[in-house]
Motif scaffolding. Sequence first.
Motif, PDB file in Angstrom:
ATOM      1  N   GLY A 121       0.834  -1.193   0.000  1.00 44.36           N
ATOM      2  CA  GLY A 121       0.000   0.000   0.000  1.00 44.36           C
ATOM      3  C   GLY A 121       0.866   1.239   0.000  1.00 44.36           C
ATOM      4  O   GLY A 121       2.038   1.208   0.392  1.00 44.36           O
ATOM      5  N   GLU A 122       0.285   2.324  -0.461  1.00 39.56           N
ATOM      6  CA  GLU A 122       1.023   3.585  -0.537  1.00 39.56           C
ATOM      7  C   GLU A 122       0.008   4.720  -0.608  1.00 39.56           C
ATOM      8  O   GLU A 122      -1.065   4.575  -1.200  1.00 39.56           O
ATOM      9  CB  GLU A 122       1.921   3.587  -1.771  1.00 39.56           C
ATOM     10  N   ALA A 123       0.336   5.852   0.005  1.00 41.10           N
ATOM     11  CA  ALA A 123      -0.506   7.038  -0.081  1.00 41.10           C
ATOM     12  C   ALA A 123       0.373   8.230  -0.406  1.00 41.10           C
ATOM     13  O   ALA A 123       1.245   8.586   0.388  1.00 41.10           O
ATOM     14  CB  ALA A 123      -1.261   7.264   1.230  1.00 41.10           C
ATOM     15  N   TRP A 124       0.184   8.807  -1.563  1.00 33.39           N
ATOM     16  CA  TRP A 124       0.935   9.986  -1.966  1.00 33.39           C
ATOM     17  C   TRP A 124       0.297  11.208  -1.321  1.00 33.39           C
ATOM     18  O   TRP A 124      -0.927  11.358  -1.315  1.00 33.39           O
ATOM     19  CB  TRP A 124       0.925  10.131  -3.482  1.00 33.39           C
ATOM     20  N   VAL A 125       1.118  12.122  -0.816  1.00 35.71           N
ATOM     21  CA  VAL A 125       0.591  13.303  -0.148  1.00 35.71           C
ATOM     22  C   VAL A 125      -0.328  14.090  -1.079  1.00 35.71           C
ATOM     23  O   VAL A 125      -1.412  14.527  -0.683  1.00 35.71           O
ATOM     24  CB  VAL A 125       1.741  14.203   0.352  1.00 35.71           C
ATOM     25  N   HIS A 126       0.059  14.273  -2.332  1.00 41.91           N
ATOM     26  CA  HIS A 126      -0.757  15.017  -3.293  1.00 41.91           C
ATOM     27  C   HIS A 126      -1.165  14.126  -4.463  1.00 41.91           C
ATOM     28  O   HIS A 126      -1.356  14.609  -5.581  1.00 41.91           O
ATOM     29  CB  HIS A 126       0.013  16.235  -3.810  1.00 41.91           C
ATOM     30  N   GLY A 127      -1.293  12.839  -4.225  1.00 44.72           N
ATOM     31  CA  GLY A 127      -1.623  11.919  -5.305  1.00 44.72           C
ATOM     32  C   GLY A 127      -2.527  10.803  -4.827  1.00 44.72           C
ATOM     33  O   GLY A 127      -3.259  10.952  -3.839  1.00 44.72           O
ATOM     34  N   PRO A 128      -2.479   9.679  -5.498  1.00 43.84           N
ATOM     35  CA  PRO A 128      -3.440   8.611  -5.239  1.00 43.84           C
ATOM     36  C   PRO A 128      -3.136   7.804  -3.988  1.00 43.84           C
ATOM     37  O   PRO A 128      -2.052   7.877  -3.405  1.00 43.84           O
ATOM     38  CB  PRO A 128      -3.301   7.730  -6.486  1.00 43.84           C
ATOM     39  N   VAL A 129      -4.119   7.015  -3.602  1.00 42.07           N
ATOM     40  CA  VAL A 129      -3.911   5.893  -2.690  1.00 42.07           C
ATOM     41  C   VAL A 129      -3.706   4.664  -3.564  1.00 42.07           C
ATOM     42  O   VAL A 129      -4.386   4.486  -4.579  1.00 42.07           O
ATOM     43  CB  VAL A 129      -5.124   5.694  -1.763  1.00 42.07           C
ATOM     44  N   VAL A 130      -2.759   3.810  -3.191  1.00 43.67           N
ATOM     45  CA  VAL A 130      -2.446   2.598  -3.948  1.00 43.67           C
ATOM     46  C   VAL A 130      -2.563   1.409  -2.997  1.00 43.67           C
ATOM     47  O   VAL A 130      -2.014   1.434  -1.893  1.00 43.67           O
ATOM     48  CB  VAL A 130      -1.030   2.650  -4.553  1.00 43.67           C
ATOM     49  N   LEU A 131      -3.297   0.371  -3.403  1.00 40.90           N
ATOM     50  CA  LEU A 131      -3.520  -0.795  -2.560  1.00 40.90           C
ATOM     51  C   LEU A 131      -3.250  -2.083  -3.324  1.00 40.90           C
ATOM     52  O   LEU A 131      -3.446  -2.147  -4.540  1.00 40.90           O
ATOM     53  CB  LEU A 131      -4.967  -0.829  -2.047  1.00 40.90           C
ATOM     54  N   SER A 132      -2.849  -3.104  -2.598  1.00 39.30           N
ATOM     55  CA  SER A 132      -2.753  -4.468  -3.116  1.00 39.30           C
ATOM     56  C   SER A 132      -4.075  -5.176  -2.838  1.00 39.30           C
ATOM     57  O   SER A 132      -4.489  -5.319  -1.679  1.00 39.30           O
ATOM     58  CB  SER A 132      -1.605  -5.216  -2.422  1.00 39.30           C
ATOM     59  N   TRP A 133      -4.741  -5.619  -3.904  1.00 37.41           N
ATOM     60  CA  TRP A 133      -6.027  -6.291  -3.757  1.00 37.41           C
ATOM     61  C   TRP A 133      -5.875  -7.598  -2.971  1.00 37.41           C
ATOM     62  O   TRP A 133      -6.725  -7.939  -2.142  1.00 37.41           O
ATOM     63  CB  TRP A 133      -6.627  -6.538  -5.126  1.00 37.41           C
ATOM     64  N   ALA A 134      -4.792  -8.324  -3.197  1.00 37.50           N
ATOM     65  CA  ALA A 134      -4.568  -9.569  -2.457  1.00 37.50           C
ATOM     66  C   ALA A 134      -4.496  -9.299  -0.960  1.00 37.50           C
ATOM     67  O   ALA A 134      -5.023 -10.081  -0.149  1.00 37.50           O
ATOM     68  CB  ALA A 134      -3.291 -10.251  -2.939  1.00 37.50           C
ATOM     69  N   ASP A 135      -3.874  -8.195  -0.570  1.00 31.03           N
ATOM     70  CA  ASP A 135      -3.753  -7.887   0.851  1.00 31.03           C
ATOM     71  C   ASP A 135      -5.047  -7.342   1.430  1.00 31.03           C
ATOM     72  O   ASP A 135      -5.370  -7.591   2.598  1.00 31.03           O
ATOM     73  CB  ASP A 135      -2.586  -6.938   1.072  1.00 31.03           C
ATOM     74  N   VAL A 136      -5.809  -6.601   0.637  1.00 30.97           N
ATOM     75  CA  VAL A 136      -7.148  -6.198   1.075  1.00 30.97           C
ATOM     76  C   VAL A 136      -7.992  -7.434   1.361  1.00 30.97           C
ATOM     77  O   VAL A 136      -8.667  -7.533   2.397  1.00 30.97           O
ATOM     78  CB  VAL A 136      -7.828  -5.312   0.019  1.00 30.97           C
ATOM     79  N   ARG A 137      -7.943  -8.422   0.468  1.00 29.07           N
ATOM     80  CA  ARG A 137      -8.710  -9.656   0.652  1.00 29.07           C
ATOM     81  C   ARG A 137      -8.216 -10.430   1.876  1.00 29.07           C
ATOM     82  O   ARG A 137      -9.014 -11.001   2.624  1.00 29.07           O
ATOM     83  CB  ARG A 137      -8.625 -10.527  -0.601  1.00 29.07           C
ATOM     84  N   ALA A 138      -6.915 -10.436   2.099  1.00 27.40           N
ATOM     85  CA  ALA A 138      -6.365 -11.116   3.279  1.00 27.40           C
ATOM     86  C   ALA A 138      -6.848 -10.445   4.566  1.00 27.40           C
ATOM     87  O   ALA A 138      -7.164 -11.123   5.551  1.00 27.40           O
ATOM     88  CB  ALA A 138      -4.843 -11.125   3.220  1.00 27.40           C
ATOM     89  N   ASP A 139      -6.908  -9.119   4.567  1.00 29.36           N
ATOM     90  CA  ASP A 139      -7.404  -8.391   5.732  1.00 29.36           C
ATOM     91  C   ASP A 139      -8.865  -8.732   6.003  1.00 29.36           C
ATOM     92  O   ASP A 139      -9.278  -8.913   7.159  1.00 29.36           O
ATOM     93  CB  ASP A 139      -7.263  -6.885   5.531  1.00 29.36           C
ATOM     94  N   ILE A 140      -9.663  -8.832   4.939  1.00 28.47           N
ATOM     95  CA  ILE A 140     -11.075  -9.164   5.092  1.00 28.47           C
ATOM     96  C   ILE A 140     -11.232 -10.583   5.637  1.00 28.47           C
ATOM     97  O   ILE A 140     -12.096 -10.855   6.478  1.00 28.47           O
ATOM     98  CB  ILE A 140     -11.810  -9.010   3.748  1.00 28.47           C
ATOM     99  N   ALA A 141     -10.390 -11.502   5.166  1.00 32.89           N
ATOM    100  CA  ALA A 141     -10.468 -12.899   5.598  1.00 32.89           C
ATOM    101  C   ALA A 141     -10.050 -13.068   7.057  1.00 32.89           C
ATOM    102  O   ALA A 141     -10.528 -13.982   7.745  1.00 32.89           O
ATOM    103  CB  ALA A 141      -9.604 -13.776   4.701  1.00 32.89           C
ATOM    104  N   SER A 142      -9.157 -12.211   7.554  1.00 33.16           N
ATOM    105  CA  SER A 142      -8.672 -12.291   8.943  1.00 33.16           C
ATOM    106  C   SER A 142      -8.779 -10.906   9.578  1.00 33.16           C
ATOM    107  O   SER A 142      -7.778 -10.225   9.804  1.00 33.16           O
ATOM    108  CB  SER A 142      -7.224 -12.790   8.973  1.00 33.16           C
ATOM    109  N   PRO A 143      -9.993 -10.470   9.878  1.00 33.75           N
ATOM    110  CA  PRO A 143     -10.198  -9.071  10.266  1.00 33.75           C
ATOM    111  C   PRO A 143      -9.681  -8.701  11.644  1.00 33.75           C
ATOM    112  O   PRO A 143      -9.601  -7.515  11.961  1.00 33.75           O
ATOM    113  CB  PRO A 143     -11.726  -8.935  10.224  1.00 33.75           C
ATOM    114  N   ALA A 144      -9.316  -9.682  12.472  1.00 33.33           N
ATOM    115  CA  ALA A 144      -8.896  -9.389  13.839  1.00 33.33           C
ATOM    116  C   ALA A 144      -7.411  -9.622  14.068  1.00 33.33           C
ATOM    117  O   ALA A 144      -6.970  -9.772  15.213  1.00 33.33           O
ATOM    118  CB  ALA A 144      -9.712 -10.242  14.815  1.00 33.33           C
ATOM    119  N   ASP A 145      -6.620  -9.637  12.996  1.00 33.22           N
ATOM    120  CA  ASP A 145      -5.192  -9.945  13.109  1.00 33.22           C
ATOM    121  C   ASP A 145      -4.302  -8.718  13.272  1.00 33.22           C
ATOM    122  O   ASP A 145      -3.084  -8.830  13.298  1.00 33.22           O
ATOM    123  CB  ASP A 145      -4.726 -10.739  11.880  1.00 33.22           C
TER     124      ASP A 145
END
Length: 248
Positions: A121-145
């Motif tokens: 993941g990455e957040a540019w101060v004056h630009g986009p947010v960038v995310l890894s979909w695989a890691d978003v899905r992993a977070d959803i699968a294990s929401p309390a980790d």
Amino acid sequence: MIWPFTRRRRVAPPLDPALARQAPAGLPWLRGLDAARRARLDALAATFLDEKTITPVHGLRLDAVQRLRLAMLCCLPLLEFGSEGLHGWSELVVYPGAFRAQRSHVDAHGVLHEGDEELIGEAWVHGPVVLSWADVRADIASPADGFCVAVHEMAHKLDALDGVLDGTPPLPRDWQRQWASDFQRAYDGFCETVDAGHDTALDPYAAEAPEEFFAVCSEYHFSAPRLLESAMPTVAAHLQRFYGPPLL
């Protein structure tokens, strides 16, 4: 709203009712929302989808439900702050998995170091947010980790609203002073523990910089709030005021 200034926004079209019923089923954090906060999240997600371009790259495809889930995840940290937390950027870029980015820095001896770094993941101060979909899905699968990459990067966006990435988002003046003092004390103690080689309750990455400490603690507020409260009760109290009560 915590944000001390207001500006008029265009009213976003409401969410499609079918999507609004289907998307939350895949997001465990939403089960902890009462009716009022859930309605607030729906309105924030509608604004997100209206104002932001979601750009999947490297062959990734995202359907309408997945896009709404991303919008809802990104808006969870805005439930108390409000839609001003979306100010100043226009795009969410989503990679299928971890991605590489070129980095350079000058060390204390004036030597330039360059190389590639693998990121989720990455957040540019004056630009986009960038995310890894695989890691978003992993977070959803294990929401309390203790991990939520979307929350982490949105915390950086909130932090940057006052023009400085320093671990302190824009707040009313008295609260901002107390926040900065309490977070600095907790950060210094955490860094001492990490530097001494001791185990920590939180991810040691939080010792990288004050802004990373804030972003990592934000992840724990949403994904392991009792652990955060046990390890750092003062920080947890600030985040409960900033983000609202824990959802898990």
